[in-house]
Structure formats: structure tokens, C-alpha cells
Enzyme design. Sequence first.
Site, short mmCIF file in Angstrom:
data_model
loop_
_atom_site.label_atom_id
_atom_site.label_comp_id
_atom_site.label_asym_id
_atom_site.label_seq_id
_atom_site.Cartn_x
_atom_site.Cartn_y
_atom_site.Cartn_z
N PHE A 523 0.68 -1.11 0.15
CA PHE A 523 0.10 -0.01 0.01
C PHE A 523 1.05 1.25 0.17
O PHE A 523 1.94 1.29 0.68
CB PHE A 523 -0.81 0.15 1.41
CG PHE A 523 -2.03 -0.95 1.42
CD1 PHE A 523 -3.32 -0.85 0.82
CD2 PHE A 523 -1.67 -2.33 1.95
CE1 PHE A 523 -4.17 -1.83 0.95
CE2 PHE A 523 -2.40 -3.14 2.10
CZ PHE A 523 -3.75 -3.22 1.74
N ASP A 524 0.33 2.29 -0.85
CA ASP A 524 0.98 3.54 -0.58
C ASP A 524 0.19 4.04 0.57
O ASP A 524 -0.82 3.86 1.25
CB ASP A 524 0.62 4.59 -1.69
CG ASP A 524 1.12 6.00 -1.42
OD1 ASP A 524 2.12 6.16 -1.26
OD2 ASP A 524 0.12 6.66 -1.83
#
Length: 835
Positions: A523-524
Site C-alpha cells: 500500500f501507498d
Amino acid sequence: MEKLKIEISLLLPEVPDEKDCCVRELMDRLQGRQGIEKVHISSKTEMGIPQLCFHYNPDEISMARIETLARQTGASLTEKFGHRLLAVDGIRHARHARHLEQTLRRLEGMLQASVAPTGMVWLEFDRAGTSETEIISILRKEGLEVKKASVSEKDYTHQTGEGVAAAEAEERKRLEKKIEPHSDHTHEHGGVFGKNTELIFSIICGVLLGTGFGLSFVEGVPDWVSLSLYIGAYFFGGFFTTKEAVEEILKKNFEIDFLMLVAAIGAAILGEWAEGALLLFLFSMGHALEHYAMNKARKSIEALAELAPKTALLKLDGKTEEVGIETLRLGDVIVVKPNSKISADGVVVKGRSSVNQAPITGESVPVDKMPVASPEKAYSPESDIEDESRVFSGTINGNNTLEIKVIKEAKDSTLSRLVQLVNEAQTQKSPTQRFTDKFEKYFVPSVLLLVVLLNFAFLVVDEPFSASFYRAMAVLVAASPCALAISTPSAVLSGVARAARGGVLIKGGRPLEDLGVLTALAFDKTGTLTEGKPKLTNVVALDDLSEEEILKKAVAVEALSDHPLAKAVVRDGKERLKGTPVPHAEDLEAVLGKGIKATLEGNKVYIGNLALFEELDEIKPPQEIIGKVQSLEADGNTTMLVRENDSYIGIIALMDTPRAAAKATLEALKKLGIKRMVMLTGDNQKVADAVAREIGLTDAWGGLLPEEKVAAIKELRQQESKVAMVGDGVNDAPAMANSTVGIAMGAAGSDVALETADIALMSDKLENLPFAIGLSRMSKRIIKQNLWVSLGIVALLIPSTILGLANIGVAVLIHEGSTLLVVFNALRLLAYKKK
């Protein structure tokens, strides 16, 4: 692995030779992308022109996707290569689609052709070898009606000269005029009873067969009565089978229809009229039901295109006029009445209402909309527009009138892009479908050889030729891979359709299957796991002042600044003060680029980070204050010290807080079997660890530059094999490109996110991720079930018919039953529910 060589001079006209840095940039963009094996500069041609050589898998990445990346560095592939997505009518079933695909691929200059049973045809061709005119001519010779010469008008906008664009447009008009209004075939097999003719003919066949069979047991009824009824059953049951068989024979193809017809005629020759009529009844009924089932999935996708209204109420000089949506231009203002569809992508400039965005984003609850702060401003799709002011074409207005400023033309709207990408997705084959295609390539000739040999069994076995012929016909029926041909396409089509209805765009069978076998997600952080907006989390008083007094001073000073952190202090500070008057500051100035200074009630107030006060003057913050600042930062906060004249009076802490749904979403993903969930962020490791602890991530990797995120994804792929990258599709594009599956959030309205990602969550809601993965898991299960059923039935029936354990009637019953079983099993995906 296919290869493609393209001259650098065509890609980058301004580049003098292959040593230019732009060439290296282009290669770096493409190298390592999913589906691209290698990009390198080939040896020069006789003319001395260097070429880039792409080694790519057309089933994993299309030339159009390669073109998109190349165009970002100034390339223009469209001068040499054509890309077309055609909508055709008349593809009867999956086998017909595959035959058409093979025909197109044999055409000189054709680089890639993919045909979906739903009627979408994706083509990539070299203009020097063939033309769109020639391709459409071939499609018409195949008995197909080309409903549109191009699904998207955008296909005609990437030209380098007005003359070329005008010629293309003229060619399109000319082609469309040549296309016959009706073709011999449609999915519904139209006839005297309309689109249900095939189904009605099949029912009549069954009635005649049943009546004839019943009368054969009644004494006193002549045999010719039953025979006449059987012959009638042959006519109605074999009408469309014969029609298709003849058409295919004229094209030198031998399809299952011909084989079934031969088997039925063989049964009649042997005097088994009832058995032959039963074969035709079951086959025709199976075909009719297969068409019905596939149409249900196809229409689920076609319904997307029907979401947008055809007209809009354009506001001009205080008056409204109804116009076609294709005439709307950027900056036009349209009026949307209560309980009607919104006609264009835009921003609300007047009125407040709730809007049902489910057709685009899949959100079940209507979203409140309000006007933008500056209605007169010229907005663009890339403008910083709040969600509560942005609206999409095809969504449904609530109980109040809205006035909307258009920011995208109809052909470029989010809905238009969504429809185009879903149509393209139908033509992208999954790994399982590629396997079945290869299997059939060798299986069908083997069966035909076996059938020929079985016709001569009477030379070895003591039996008449009629018995050998009957057995061969039974094997022919049993070995027909109808269920195998339709098993995967029907599941992929249903999965893509259901996802689109739930606000998730899945670009074809490969990402649909890959998503179902993921073991790790990356995930960013900012805007993905967190809100993306800093919030005031803590106010610490260091002097005799109260927290409220410190907050008033901070809000007064920060109100003069337009920095994002300053805006957050003012917004959240005013909310905490609950209407308490705030004094007025003046004379704002930046200090050393690390903070600000202003005059407030005759005092100098400084606000900034620790580094500011270390360099400002001799009055350094004491160690006790430094310890408090570091403690807050260790918990993931961004801190600002407040100093009035020479006294340190307070600390203000802000944090980009995790999304409310983040923790519950990650727990749901764990239940789905995702083992590792890793956050990749440019923030420092302390901030990353704090967020990870709060929401339940397994890993947090901080301090990463964009290129380091790509390296992190490659490392994860080595450890976990299948990894998805979840981000916003803009800053995370390189990392997405190197992951197994790239997933973009909040893709509605963002062309970059739609282009970059393999899967796009149209709404900016993390909680849609478990739905997408759950749907993919179910799709994967259904594809496996269908594969085992179709292969298992063939494996069971072939030896059974060879050994005489099953006759033609039993073979066709099981054969058609298995075909219907896999289709209706696939349709279960349309009913998949969010959990």
C-alpha cells in the site's frame, strides 16, 4: 513471446540517434513491466535507422498499453500502427469467436487480434500491411454486422495532422454507410418468431418428438404417424443447426453443428429416428439456452453504456435549451433537474443535493454535493476539486436542482472511459483461457483422427459397418469441447460485469485471475491508508498559558499562510475553539524556509519545526521541550513549536490520520488469506511504524523514494510471488507497473489512474478492496470448477461411447447438460454480494 521492432525515428522524431537520453527513458519505462520481457536497441537496418525491439506477451499487455507509456515520453506509435476496438453483431458462440480470431490473425499486417463471444473485437495492426477497410470487409464476409467502426472517438484524436484525422473520419463514415443494417445472424437467431425463434423451434421439436414417441406405444396407430412427427422434429430441431453447418462448410470449416448434423443423419439412416430427433432437440435447446445465458452477461455490461442520458439542459443567457450531450463543450453550464441523470462530468456551481453515484463508484449511499467556492473559475479534470463538488455523467441527482459546469466532453467522460475499458477487458484472455485454447488446438484434430479410425472398427471387430459408424458418431458428439470453449470466457465476462456494477474496473481475465491468488499487498500510505489530509491531533501548553490561548495565537498566525499544514491548523483549530474570537495577526514572513513569523498584538510569534529554532538565534529550546517534541514525532506526528518573543509557549502536533475503514479493511483482507500487508511510504520510519501499529499492517517500509518503491515491489515479488500494489495511480504508477496487479483507488475522474492500473476502484474507498479480491477468489473457483467439469465430462464420455456404454442420446444429453452447467455456474458471479 512475440517480438516487435519499431524505428526510434518513428517513436521519437526529434531524437538524433539511439544514444539520446530520451531513448533510455523510454526503455526504462517499458522494461520490467508486467508482460514485457525485454526492451533493447536492435542492430541498424540497411538505411542506418536504429530500432527498439520489444519482447512482449500480447495476452498480458497490449500494444495500446505500450503506446500509452511511450507517448508519455513524446512517442507517437499511431502513425504506423492502428488500434481498433470494434463492436460486431453475429458471433454465435465461443467457438465462432475463436475461429474469427484465427482468421483475423492470418491477415497480413495483423499484429494482434482478440475476439470475445460478446461481440467485442480488439485489433492491433500495421497500417503498411492492412487497413481498417480490409478488416471490416473480412468481418462482413464472415456474416457479421459492424455496429460501430470505432467504439471510442478518442481513437481518431491521436493523429499528427488535420489531413490524416479528416481522412480517417471520412473513411469511418464511408465504412459505416456500407454496413448492412441486418446480418444473417444475431446472438438471438432472429426469424419468424423474432429473437426467440430458435428457442420456439426447439420447443416445437420437443413436442413433436414427445408426441411421436408416445404414439409409437399406442396400438392401432400406424408407424408412419410417428415417423412423420419425427421428421417434423428433425426440421424444427435441425433448422438452425443446418443453417450454421452449411455456412461453416462454405467457409471450409467443420464445426460442432456439422458434426451433430452428421450424427443425426446417421441415426436416421440406421432407422433410429427418435434418437436422432432427441439429439437435435437437446442440441438446439442447449444452444438456445446458452445464447440466453451469455446474453444476460453481455447485457449486464451493455447496461453501462445506457447509463448516460442522450440530452442535457444547456443554460445560455439565463435560458435553458435541450441539446445532445455530444454538443457540450468545456465550461458549459447544464441544469440537472431533481431525480434525473447527470449528463456530463463537471463541478457543481449552484445548488445543493444528494447524488446517487452507484453507477460509477458502486457506493450504495447517496453523496451530498455542494457548489465550489469559485464558480467562475475555469476548472479542468486535473483541478483540485473536492469530492463534494465533483459529479460524474450517468449518476442520478436527488431532490434538488443542480447547475453543473462541464469539465469533460461526452467522449472523454469517466463513464465513456469506463465503458471503453470494460469492452477492452472482454477481449483480454485469462491464463486459463489461453491454456484451454492450446489444449483444443491439439485435442480437436486428435478426436477427428479417432473418429475416422472408429469408422473402420468393423474390419477388426466382428460387427457390421452400421455399428462402427454409429459408435464413431457417438464419440464425435461426446468429444465435442463445447463446454470447454465456453467455460472460462463466460466466467471472466460475468466477473468483469459484476465488478463494474460494484464500482470496480477489472481489465480482463489475467488481473481477474491474478487478484484471486495474491498472498501480499503493498500500500501507498498518503491518501490510500490515510486520509491524505493532515489533522490537528495535539496542543501542548509549555508556559502558564492555557491550550485555548496557544491555539488562538497559532490560528491567528497560520491564517496568514496558505501552506497545507497551516490550513489544517486553522481549520481544526477553529473547530476546537467553537466560535471563540481569534485575534488578528499581521506582517507574515517565512523564516529560513522552516517556519513563519508574524506580529500579534505587538508581540513576535514564531511557529516552525525544531530546525528553525536551532538556527534562528541564541535562544535554543531546552532539552525538556526537545524531548516532548521527539516523543510526539515518535508517535507519527508532525510537530510545530510556538514561540512568543523569547518564550517557548506550546507545541502543536498534526498527523495524516488513518482512514476510518483502514483497520477493519485490513482485518477483512487477512480473513481472505492475504498473509503480508506492507506499507511503502516516503515518510520517516517512525511515522510509518506508528501508522502500521494503529491499523494492523504486517510491515512498514519508510523513507522510500519512488524508484525505491519499485525496488521494494521487486523484492516482495521474489519473496511472495504474487503481489499487488495499491495506490492512487499517479505517483505510484512505476510501482504498480512492476507488481503482479496494480490497483488504483479513487479512479473516477482520473484518466491516469484508469490507464495505469490493472484494477481500478472507482470510489475513493479502501473498503471496496475486499469485495474485489473476494469476487476474484470466487471467479477463480468457478473457472476451476468449469474446467474440471468440462474436461471430466469429455474424459468420461469418450471411453463410454467407444465401449458402447453410452449411445448418441445419452452422449448429447450429458454434452449439452455440461455446457449449460458451466454457463449457469459462471452466471452465479453476477449475483455475488459485497460482504
